[in-house]
Design an enzyme around this catalytic site. Structure first.
Site, short mmCIF file in Angstrom:
data_model
loop_
_atom_site.label_atom_id
_atom_site.label_comp_id
_atom_site.label_asym_id
_atom_site.label_seq_id
_atom_site.Cartn_x
_atom_site.Cartn_y
_atom_site.Cartn_z
CE LYS A 19 -3.69 2.29 2.57
NZ LYS A 19 -4.67 2.18 3.66
CE LYS A 74 -6.14 1.77 -0.47
NZ LYS A 74 -6.67 1.69 0.86
N1 LIG Z 1 -8.05 1.89 3.44
C1 LIG Z 1 -8.74 2.54 2.36
C2 LIG Z 1 -7.98 3.74 1.84
O1 LIG Z 1 -6.99 4.08 2.42
C3 LIG Z 1 -8.36 4.52 0.62
C4 LIG Z 1 -9.08 3.84 -0.45
C5 LIG Z 1 -9.54 4.76 -1.57
O2 LIG Z 1 -8.98 5.84 -1.78
O3 LIG Z 1 -10.49 4.38 -2.27
#
Ligand SMILES: NCC(=O)CCC(=O)O
Length: 332
Positions: free
Chosen positions: A202, A256
């Site tokens: 992430k 992510k």
């Molecule tokens: N734990 C979720 C996020 O940090 C953000 C997700 C997003 O921007 O859609």
């Protein structure tokens, strides 16, 4: 794999693009509703569906409406729904105790979904940010995000979610050692079949902006998340994090954000061959919707093209706010 191409005109690569039937026959990747995990926002109240301004088409829903959404998702063939709470500011504290309240919004929503749509898998988010007065994913002590005390709190949060009926735990906090601690906690509590989908790679990304609006965290965050989330410049580090989380017991892994990190998705899938997911995050969704609303792009076509790109990169599935819209298109 080395592509083999006969000399022209023995090879005319346009031959396999000449008709829709041939194009269908040679298509290398497919997209189906079962590729999607649908992230949804839960808020307090009854009968509430409140639009999120920075994410056109996305709602914050009260628990009863979340249950209805889960029924819709199940009918569309979407296998999983992922819950994010919009927590009232009065419930945000330094100890984040609301995170493991068996009756917090997320845990109530899990139970409501399990009643209404028992076949859909419920995924949860594990991080302290929705409950933390500082807006951080971990405890803040003297300005530092402390690791080990945070992991203990995250295990309590995990167990409360598993007790409520969660099928997939999604640790998004990026603390060290949390997957092993959660797995041990789940095993000890008899939750052997509760899976962990680790947000293993992430990144500290500006693409999360609209999400913070959606969960009411925009004002709360003090500083940034760079001491725990990854530097967008790094790629080898993602492989180390993925391997570490797999060794600690993650069943599935996530990269992510999505589109800007397809190289990471591809490397992860090629290196480990494990169930790999990408999160097409709020900023990616908002950019496509905003351009479509302005008539600058064909929104539906760009949506489908972006989702197919994840499959091409090697992902098994995608967490996407487009899930119901894309599933409807795919179901015809
Ligand atoms: N734990 C979720 C996020 O940090 C953000 C997700 C997003 O921007 O859609």
């Amino acid at each position: 794999m080395k592509p083999t191409v006969a000399p022209f005109p023995a090879a005319r690569l346009r031959r396999t693009r000449a008709s829709q039937a041939i194009r269908n026959l040679v298509q290398e990747n497919t997209l189906t509703p079962s590729d999607f995990i649908w992230p949804v926002f839960v808020r307090d109240g009854d009968g509430v569906e409140e639009p999120v301004a920075s994410m056109p088409g996305v709602m914050r829903r009260s628990v009863d409406k979340i249950a209805e959404a889960a029924v819709e998702a199940q009918a569309l063939g979407i296998p999983a729904i992922c819950l994010f709470p919009y927590t009232d500011a009065s419930l945000k504290t330094e100890d984040c105790a609301e995170a493991w309240n068996p009756d917090n919004l997320t845990n109530r929503a899990i139970r409501a979904i399990k009643d209404a749509a028992p076949e859909i898998a419920v995924m949860t988010d594990v991080a302290l940010d929705p409950y933390n007065i500082n807006g951080h994913d971990g405890y803040v002590v003297d300005g530092e995000i402390v690791n080990d005390a945070t992991v203990e709190a995250l295990v309590k949060m995990t167990l409360a979610q598993a007790d409520a009926g969660a099928d997939i735990i999604g640790p998004s906090d990026m603390m060290d050692g949390r997957i092993g601690a959660m797995r041990a906690g789940l095993e000890q509590a008899g939750h052997h079949n509760v899976a962990i989908l680790s947000y293993a790679a992430k990144y500290a990304s500006a693409y999360y902006g609209p999400f913070r609006d959606a969960v009411g965290a925009s004002g709360a965050l003090k500083g940034d998340k760079k001491t725990y989330q990854m530097d967008p410049a790094n790629s080898d580090e993602a492989l180390r994090l993925i391997e570490r989380d797999l060794m600690e017991g993650a069943d599935m892994v996530m990269v992510k954000p999505g589109i800007a990190y397809l190289d990471i998705c591809h490397r992860v899938k090629s290196a480990f061959g494990v169930p790999t997911y990408a999160y097409q995050v709020s900023g990616e969704y908002a950019m496509i919707q905003a351009a479509a609303q302005n008539g600058w792009i064909d929104g539906e076509k760009v949506m489908m093209e972006s989702l197919m790109a994840f499959k091409r990169s090697g992902c098994n599935g995608i967490l996407t706010y487009f899930a119901p819209a894309a599933a409807k298109l795919l179901n015809g």
